[in-house]
Design a protein around this motif. Structure first.
Motif, PDB file in Angstrom:
ATOM      1  N   ASN A 247      27.883 -13.949  18.108  1.00  0.00           N
ATOM      2  CA  ASN A 247      28.074 -14.320  19.517  1.00  0.00           C
ATOM      3  C   ASN A 247      27.612 -15.752  19.779  1.00  0.00           C
ATOM      4  OD1 ASN A 247      29.159 -11.869  20.268  1.00  0.00           O
ATOM      5  ND2 ASN A 247      27.173 -10.954  20.736  1.00  0.00           N
ATOM      6  N   TYR A 248      26.465 -16.072  19.199  1.00  0.00           N
ATOM      7  CA  TYR A 248      25.941 -17.441  19.351  1.00  0.00           C
ATOM      8  C   TYR A 248      26.960 -18.440  18.815  1.00  0.00           C
ATOM      9  CZ  TYR A 248      23.318 -21.677  18.305  1.00  0.00           C
ATOM     10  OH  TYR A 248      22.924 -22.990  18.211  1.00  0.00           O
ATOM     11  N   ASP A 249      27.472 -18.194  17.616  1.00  0.00           N
ATOM     12  CA  ASP A 249      28.421 -19.139  17.012  1.00  0.00           C
ATOM     13  C   ASP A 249      29.654 -19.322  17.894  1.00  0.00           C
ATOM     14  OD1 ASP A 249      26.863 -19.777  14.855  1.00  0.00           O
ATOM     15  OD2 ASP A 249      27.767 -18.296  13.519  1.00  0.00           O
ATOM     16  N   ASP A 250      30.190 -18.221  18.399  1.00  0.00           N
ATOM     17  CA  ASP A 250      31.386 -18.326  19.258  1.00  0.00           C
ATOM     18  C   ASP A 250      31.095 -19.112  20.533  1.00  0.00           C
ATOM     19  OD1 ASP A 250      33.185 -17.100  17.671  1.00  0.00           O
ATOM     20  OD2 ASP A 250      33.488 -15.325  18.926  1.00  0.00           O
ATOM     21  N   LEU A 251      29.947 -18.799  21.151  1.00  0.00           N
ATOM     22  CA  LEU A 251      29.649 -19.408  22.462  1.00  0.00           C
ATOM     23  C   LEU A 251      29.055 -20.807  22.362  1.00  0.00           C
ATOM     24  CD1 LEU A 251      28.116 -16.305  24.265  1.00  0.00           C
ATOM     25  CD2 LEU A 251      30.113 -17.599  25.065  1.00  0.00           C
TER      26      LEU A 251
END
Ligand code: BG6
Length: 484
Positions: A247-251
């Motif tokens: 999620n961190y990578d996507d956001l």
């Protein structure tokens, strides 16, 4: 990766460089027709910067650029990355051109070329003409797209034949996050998530249209954006922590890099934003333009300082708004994250700087590997460096062994990435001379060249640090001395 590499050959034409930004070095904030910028205004709001420091004088590069470029030449620097202040070219952001601004940057570029230094120009490194903020809210309005493109085209038309490396935007992810989420940069908005994504969409469109304009004008040089890439490691193999990393990578990462490289937003992140009703509004045709521009960029610019750790963050967990360490008192930064999504605890395996930034050379290799696998693009490391307290000795020396150690380990990691197949065109340290660190005053130093000034002022005399001589050797041996 696979096995230990003893020695790494950097490519023969590798661009050993160093970087700066207009507001942080130039000073002369109201000279020769320059218009006021958002930063000229913002730094005057009490409490916004460390000890109320401003870039009014900065390190006076505007008057001392010849001396600074001479020091670069003496070091053997192959490329110098610097930014152009939009308000020196267009004092009101658009309309009439300020010829003195054109003359200044023309001189800087010519001085570099005369000294066999490849100029690498950042078109926008955060200082925005205040007139555009006053008239339509700056990046908040889609009107900025055309004004940015006119400004960029003016630069291309003036220097497109001389400058072969162009960076459209510096750290779009940082100036928008600090500007619209945490209120630490202009325009100082707090938690305006919807506007944050809208502003980013305008910035993406400005970038994309400038890239297309560059090609339409017939230029064949290198063009791309510089992204502040903080790669992430999952805390452990607990599935919710692995998902927190995803999620961190996507956001926080792919949201920008996917648009530059593919012209599209990551799907899971977009779905999440739509559910929260904070997704950006796009005009018809925007997607096509982003996709066309993505085919025209020739590198991914990476500003790398640190990595982070991702762990699941409960709904009542930490927010993105923890205190930042701007004083250099170790341990004063607070943990941040997005409730219900991820948080970034400290990495117990890494040391930190006095400003609580983790020190992780492997992270640089990790960035290069990720970009190579995901985007298959060449890479320009447009910033990497250590912010530290330095001491000027009585004899004019500065023994910054810690900076040499930091840069050496990062360069070795970069060398490994190159050995593993990553195409890296350039490496720019942050920074060449000491300069104003936006929120942290003058005491957080990054340069190879010490500038005698503190928050109150100083002689502005320049002194070569130990790292200056060391980098000179790195350049002359094309990286061989890293392994001695
Ligand atoms: C990057 C910026 O965020 O990092 C630079 O592009 C900045 O302008 C550098 O100075 C270091 O950050 P700081 O906050 O330590 O000055």
């Amino acid at each position: 990766m696979m096995e230990q590499i003893e020695k790494t050959a950097f490519p023969k034409d590798f661009l050993w460089g160093s970087a700066s930004a207009a507001y942080q070095i130039e000073g002369a904030y109201a000279e020769d027709g320059k218009g006021m910028t958002n930063w000229d205004e913002f730094v005057r709001i009490p409490g916004k910067t460390y000890k109320e420091t401003t870039g009014d004088v900065a390190v006076d590069h505007y008057h001392r650029y010849k001396e600074d470029i001479r020091l670069m030449a003496e070091m053997g620097l192959k490329t110098y990355r610097f930014s152009i202040s939009w308000a020196r070219i267009f004092p009101k952001g658009k309309g009439e051109i300020n010829e003195k601004g054109i003359a200044f940057y023309g001189d800087v570029i010519d001085e570099c070329l005369k000294n066999h230094i490849e100029p690498m120009v950042t078109i926008f490194h955060w200082d925005l003409p205040q007139a555009l903020v006053d008239s339509y809210g700056g990046w908040e309005s889609a009107e900025i797209i055309d004004d940015y493109v006119t400004y960029a085209k003016t630069l291309f038309q003036n220097w497109g034949d001389k400058v072969k490396y162009w960076i459209t935007l510096n750290e779009q992810n940082i100036f928008t996050s600090l500007g619209w989420l945490t209120a630490q940069h202009p325009p100082g908005k707090f938690d305006d998530q919807k506007m944050f994504y809208q502003v980013n969409h305008h910035a993406f469109m400005a970038h994309a249209k400038a890239v297309l304009a560059y090609r339409e004008l017939g230029y064949k040089g290198e063009i791309g954006a510089s992204f502040a890439y903080t790669p992430s490691y999952a805390l452990d193999c607990k599935p919710i922590n692995a998902m927190a990393k995803s999620n961190y990578d996507d956001l926080k990462n792919y949201w920008w890099m996917d648009v530059y490289a593919y012209g599209r937003y990551p799907k899971a992140a977009m779905t999440y934003l739509k559910k929260k009703k904070i997704a950006p509004q796009m005009q018809s045709g925007d997607e096509e333009i982003l996709k066309e521009a993505a085919k025209e960029i020739t590198f991914m610019g990476v500003n790398y300082y640190q990595s982070c750790v991702c762990e699941y963050n409960p709904l009542d967990g930490v927010t993105p708004y923890g205190t930042m360490n701007t004083t250099g008192k170790k341990g004063t930064a607070q943990e941040i994250g997005i409730p219900g999504i991820y948080k970034n605890p400290a990495n117990p395996y890494l040391m930190t700087t006095d400003w609580d930034w983790s020190i992780d050379p492997k992270g640089l290799q990790f960035c290069c590997r990720e970009i190579t696998s995901r985007y298959a693009l060449p890479i320009i490391i447009s910033e990497n460096g250590l912010g530290a307290f330095d001491k000027l000795e009585e004899d004019g020396a500065v023994h910054d062994v810690y900076r040499v150690e930091y840069l050496k380990e990062h360069l070795k990691a970069l060398g490994e990435a190159i050995e593993e197949g990553c195409e890296v065109l350039a490496y720019c340290t942050w920074s060449f001379t000491d300069l104003l660190s936006w929120l942290n005053g003058y005491q957080k130093r990054y340069g190879f060249v010490y500038v005698d000034r503190n928050e109150e002022g100083g002689t502005l005399n320049r002194y070569k640090k130990d790292s200056y001589y060391w980098y000179k050797d790195v350049i002359s041996t094309n990286g061989e001395n890293l392994y001695k």
